[in-house]
Motif scaffolding. Structure first.
Motif, PDB file in Angstrom:
ATOM      1  N   GLN A 113       0.833  -1.214   0.000  1.00 41.70           N
ATOM      2  CA  GLN A 113       0.000   0.000   0.000  1.00 41.70           C
ATOM      3  C   GLN A 113       0.867   1.263   0.000  1.00 41.70           C
ATOM      4  O   GLN A 113       0.435   2.325  -0.450  1.00 41.70           O
ATOM      5  CB  GLN A 113      -0.868   0.064   1.277  1.00 41.70           C
ATOM      6  CG  GLN A 113      -1.753  -1.146   1.527  1.00 41.70           C
ATOM      7  CD  GLN A 113      -2.951  -1.146   0.625  1.00 41.70           C
ATOM      8  OE1 GLN A 113      -3.459  -0.087   0.280  1.00 41.70           O
ATOM      9  NE2 GLN A 113      -3.379  -2.318   0.219  1.00 41.70           N
TER      10      GLN A 113
ATOM     11  N   LYS B 283      -5.388  13.537  10.653  1.00 40.23           N
ATOM     12  CA  LYS B 283      -6.828  13.429  10.971  1.00 40.23           C
ATOM     13  C   LYS B 283      -7.243  14.550  11.921  1.00 40.23           C
ATOM     14  O   LYS B 283      -8.377  15.036  11.868  1.00 40.23           O
ATOM     15  CB  LYS B 283      -7.149  12.053  11.552  1.00 40.23           C
ATOM     16  CG  LYS B 283      -7.022  11.013  10.455  1.00 40.23           C
ATOM     17  CD  LYS B 283      -7.754   9.735  10.704  1.00 40.23           C
ATOM     18  CE  LYS B 283      -7.485   8.874   9.476  1.00 40.23           C
ATOM     19  NZ  LYS B 283      -7.792   7.525   9.521  1.00 40.23           N
TER      20      LYS B 283
ATOM     21  N   GLN C 103      -7.578  17.640   9.768  1.00 43.06           N
ATOM     22  CA  GLN C 103      -8.853  17.614   9.020  1.00 43.06           C
ATOM     23  C   GLN C 103     -10.009  18.016   9.941  1.00 43.06           C
ATOM     24  O   GLN C 103     -10.863  18.815   9.557  1.00 43.06           O
ATOM     25  CB  GLN C 103      -9.063  16.205   8.443  1.00 43.06           C
ATOM     26  CG  GLN C 103     -10.252  16.047   7.506  1.00 43.06           C
ATOM     27  CD  GLN C 103     -11.578  15.905   8.254  1.00 43.06           C
ATOM     28  OE1 GLN C 103     -11.626  15.291   9.323  1.00 43.06           O
ATOM     29  NE2 GLN C 103     -12.633  16.492   7.711  1.00 43.06           N
TER      30      GLN C 103
ATOM     31  N   GLU D 242     -10.835  16.667   3.263  1.00 43.23           N
ATOM     32  CA  GLU D 242     -11.508  15.357   3.401  1.00 43.23           C
ATOM     33  C   GLU D 242     -10.619  14.163   3.036  1.00 43.23           C
ATOM     34  O   GLU D 242     -10.674  13.135   3.702  1.00 43.23           O
ATOM     35  CB  GLU D 242     -12.780  15.313   2.548  1.00 43.23           C
ATOM     36  CG  GLU D 242     -13.871  16.250   3.032  1.00 43.23           C
ATOM     37  CD  GLU D 242     -14.791  15.608   4.062  1.00 43.23           C
ATOM     38  OE1 GLU D 242     -15.158  14.447   3.858  1.00 43.23           O
ATOM     39  OE2 GLU D 242     -15.110  16.294   5.061  1.00 43.23           O
ATOM     40  N   PRO D 243      -9.785  14.265   1.968  1.00 44.73           N
ATOM     41  CA  PRO D 243      -8.968  13.079   1.617  1.00 44.73           C
ATOM     42  C   PRO D 243      -8.096  12.580   2.774  1.00 44.73           C
ATOM     43  O   PRO D 243      -7.766  11.399   2.818  1.00 44.73           O
ATOM     44  CB  PRO D 243      -8.096  13.580   0.459  1.00 44.73           C
ATOM     45  CG  PRO D 243      -8.884  14.692  -0.143  1.00 44.73           C
ATOM     46  CD  PRO D 243      -9.626  15.342   0.985  1.00 44.73           C
TER      47      PRO D 243
ATOM     48  N   LYS E 100      -9.081  11.986   5.631  1.00 41.91           N
ATOM     49  CA  LYS E 100      -9.899  11.067   6.429  1.00 41.91           C
ATOM     50  C   LYS E 100      -9.605   9.618   6.075  1.00 41.91           C
ATOM     51  O   LYS E 100      -9.685   8.740   6.910  1.00 41.91           O
ATOM     52  CB  LYS E 100     -11.388  11.341   6.168  1.00 41.91           C
ATOM     53  CG  LYS E 100     -11.990  12.388   7.050  1.00 41.91           C
ATOM     54  CD  LYS E 100     -13.473  12.411   6.741  1.00 41.91           C
ATOM     55  CE  LYS E 100     -14.275  13.178   7.723  1.00 41.91           C
ATOM     56  NZ  LYS E 100     -15.654  13.348   7.265  1.00 41.91           N
ATOM     57  N   SER E 101      -9.296   9.372   4.808  1.00 42.29           N
ATOM     58  CA  SER E 101      -9.117   7.970   4.399  1.00 42.29           C
ATOM     59  C   SER E 101      -7.646   7.545   4.410  1.00 42.29           C
ATOM     60  O   SER E 101      -7.322   6.439   3.982  1.00 42.29           O
ATOM     61  CB  SER E 101      -9.734   7.749   3.019  1.00 42.29           C
ATOM     62  OG  SER E 101      -9.175   8.676   2.134  1.00 42.29           O
TER      63      SER E 101
ATOM     64  N   PRO F 201      -4.784   5.983   6.263  1.00 38.81           N
ATOM     65  CA  PRO F 201      -4.700   5.229   7.519  1.00 38.81           C
ATOM     66  C   PRO F 201      -3.496   5.600   8.379  1.00 38.81           C
ATOM     67  O   PRO F 201      -2.509   6.141   7.877  1.00 38.81           O
ATOM     68  CB  PRO F 201      -4.566   3.778   7.052  1.00 38.81           C
ATOM     69  CG  PRO F 201      -4.124   3.830   5.634  1.00 38.81           C
ATOM     70  CD  PRO F 201      -4.447   5.180   5.085  1.00 38.81           C
TER      71      PRO F 201
ATOM     72  N   THR G  24       0.301   6.234   1.685  1.00 37.61           N
ATOM     73  CA  THR G  24      -0.166   5.277   0.678  1.00 37.61           C
ATOM     74  C   THR G  24       0.046   5.838  -0.736  1.00 37.61           C
ATOM     75  O   THR G  24       0.292   7.041  -0.904  1.00 37.61           O
ATOM     76  CB  THR G  24      -1.653   4.945   0.910  1.00 37.61           C
ATOM     77  OG1 THR G  24      -2.363   6.176   1.027  1.00 37.61           O
ATOM     78  CG2 THR G  24      -1.849   4.136   2.185  1.00 37.61           C
TER      79      THR G  24
ATOM     80  N   ARG H 173      -1.810  13.772  -3.479  1.00 38.53           N
ATOM     81  CA  ARG H 173      -2.933  14.105  -2.587  1.00 38.53           C
ATOM     82  C   ARG H 173      -2.564  15.349  -1.756  1.00 38.53           C
ATOM     83  O   ARG H 173      -3.329  16.294  -1.641  1.00 38.53           O
ATOM     84  CB  ARG H 173      -3.169  12.901  -1.678  1.00 38.53           C
ATOM     85  CG  ARG H 173      -4.387  12.947  -0.824  1.00 38.53           C
ATOM     86  CD  ARG H 173      -4.687  11.579  -0.220  1.00 38.53           C
ATOM     87  NE  ARG H 173      -3.548  10.954   0.405  1.00 38.53           N
ATOM     88  CZ  ARG H 173      -3.142   9.699   0.174  1.00 38.53           C
ATOM     89  NH1 ARG H 173      -3.790   8.932  -0.669  1.00 38.53           N
ATOM     90  NH2 ARG H 173      -2.089   9.196   0.778  1.00 38.53           N
TER      91      ARG H 173
END
Ligand SMILES: Cc1cc2nc3c(=O)[nH]c(=O)nc-3n(C[C@H](O)[C@H](O)[C@H](O)COP(=O)(O)OP(=O)(O)OC[C@H]3O[C@@H](n4cnc5c(N)ncnc54)[C@H](O)[C@@H]3O)c2cc1C
Length: 475
Positions: A183, A289, A292, A302-303, A305-306, A308, A418, A424
């Motif tokens: 990943q 996080k 955000q 928002e990106p 948030k995903s 990890p 990732t 991003r």
């Protein structure tokens, strides 16, 4: 009349925020700038993940324990705060990898697991003959498609085959990120390997050409220290030394920032106690996080948030030296995933860092928790220690219980860069430039996870904040 001062608020008192606060205060004092600094930290201590326990003559790091000596920003900051004389290098020794339930010494010339010397790879029992032949295919395979990000796993599996990746490269690399190499982004974590491939095509030949020549056995005997440094008084003492250089009134501990909004060219910062501060510029040195959530009114975050963050725990075990019956000549081992073990790595800390244990004692530090296998971190201390001791029994024949142990949980603490991380982040930074001018990011979620990388980011954020204030309010 008192001179009007512009306010820069730094959020987060880990090494990123601390270094930002130090360098900002230094610039203000040197150039007599009309700027006021406020460092806001949610907990009651500064240092973030840098935490040391000193007990019975042991110096135990709960989180990070050292840094690469060639990354100079941390050494420079140590000099600034009078900690240079506390720096100590690691003692060198063999490192091992546990694969197929056995300890193998890491083959000589392996750079992050990539072979650069033929002899040690031909003779190691760590990789089967078909695995070695597959790795040799790197010598003839074409380059990756230029410019495209890919996972570390995709890159290394294609070049060197699954076996070398799983038995050696994965345990070494995932030790740094506690991540899943299938990943993690190659561009964001180890762009140098991609560059070597683009330049030389073969990773093995390219690494051989780019690494400095290895010391000869005689030189190695003389050179007993390695490429890492730490502070003999513990990393927490470094954080305390930085804190001692900051103006007392600029530090606000035990206050969590909950929300930030832009109003009339300034920023309103809402704290958990209901207070509100106004800032002209902000350095957010917080995990992605948290960032955000603080800027929840701005959907372009928002990106985050995903993305990890992995949970890990470190388990420090203090023993009398005689408890370790099978004393292995080395400084520790990493564990490949193809074993029935829960620990992912174990450092023989008393050997790697002589200052960390009193004479006659041994200090082992094990890691548990990795991407995809983090539930162990939620067990009780006693349960975790029992599992760790069972693993150690198998490798080092330890049957005694430790004199004491310290379990440190790091929940959702290892940000995972990732695939696509750089792109991003770039998009988010572009939005910030127009929608949140004067707000800057620093920290392990963004531009590098090592402590020196965090200091570099803290310094860069200060420069950006000063440039912004020069333009916006003509300081
Ligand atoms: C177990 C472990 C081992 C590691 N080993 C090494 C190593 O050997 N070498 C190395 O170089 N790196 C290592 N790292 C990585 C390194 O420790 C971190 O990347 C680095 O310390 C992160 O610093 P930071 O300032 O960015 O974040 P942090 O240290 O996480 O600091 C962030 C701070 O922000 C505060 N905060 C959070 N939310 C808010 C809020 N809303 N308001 C105000 N404050 C807030 C937190 O309380 C915290 O103090 C390790 C990490 C871990 C977890």
């Amino acid at each position: 009349m008192a001179e009007h001062k512009h306010k820069v608020v730094i959020i987060g008192g880990g090494i990123s925020g601390l270094s930002a606060a130090y360098y900002l205060q230094k610039s203000i004092n040197a150039r007599r700038l009309p700027i006021e600094v406020q460092l806001i930290e949610a907990s009651h201590r500064l240092g973030g993940k840098m935490q040391t326990v000193i007990r019975d003559g042991f110096i135990i790091e709960r989180g990070p324990d050292s840094f690469l000596a060639r990354k100079t920003s941390i050494i420079n900051l140590a000099k600034e705060v009078g900690m240079e004389d506390k720096l100590v290098p690691n003692s060198t020794g063999k490192s091992f990898v546990l694969a197929n339930e056995k300890l193998f010494s890491i083959p000589g010339g392996a750079m992050m697991g990539i072979p650069t010397e033929i002899g040690p790879f031909v003779t190691t029992g760590l990789i089967s003959i078909p695995g070695k032949l597959r790795a040799a295919a790197d010598l003839v395979l074409p380059r990756s498609e230029s410019g495209k990000d890919q996972s570390l796993g995709e890159f290394f599996r294609r070049r060197l085959g699954d076996e070398l990746v799983e038995n050696l490269i994965e345990p070494l690399l995932s030790g740094i990120y506690a991540g899943d190499i299938d990943q993690l982004s190659l561009q964001a974590t180890f762009p140098q390997f991609y560059e070597v491939e683009q330049k030389y095509r073969s990773l093995i030949l390219g690494m051989k050409k780019t690494i400095p020549s290895q010391p000869k056995p005689k030189e190695m005997k003389e050179k007993k220290t390695g490429g890492f440094l730490t502070f003999k008084t513990g990393l927490q003492s470094f954080a305390e030394a930085i804190e001692a250089k900051l103006a007392h009134e600029s530090i606000l501990k035990g206050h969590r920032v909950e929300k930030i909004i832009r109003v009339n060219q300034k920023y309103e910062i809402y704290l958990n106690n209901g207070e509100m501060l106004i800032a002209d510029s902000i350095i957010a040195a917080t995990p992605h996080k948290v960032t955000q959530a603080m800027f929840s009114d701005y959907p372009f975050f928002e990106p985050f948030k995903s993305v990890p963050s992995t949970s890990v725990a470190t388990v420090a075990l203090a023993f009398p030296e005689e408890a370790i019956k099978q004393d292995i000549d080395g400084t520790g081992f990493v564990v490949s995933r193809n074993n029935d073990y829960s620990i992912t790595a174990c450092t023989w800390t008393h050997k790697k860092w002589i200052h960390s244990a009193p004479k006659g004692k041994a200090l082992l530090r094990c890691y548990v928790g990795k991407a995809g296998d983090e539930t162990i971190v939620d067990l009780s201390d006693d349960q975790i220690v029992k599992i760790v001791l069972e693993d150690l029994k198998k490798t080092m024949d330890i049957t005694m219980n430790p004199d004491f142990f310290i379990v440190s949980r790091w929940k959702n603490s290892m940000p995972q860069y990732t695939v696509g991380h750089k792109q991003r982040l770039k998009k988010i930074l572009e939005h910030m430039k127009t929608e949140l001018p004067g707000v800057f990011l620093a920290g392990s979620s963004y531009g590098g996870v090592g402590m020196p990388d965090c200091i570099d980011q803290g310094e860069a954020a200060v420069q950006n904040a000063l440039n912004y204030l020069k333009e916006a309010v003509q300081i």
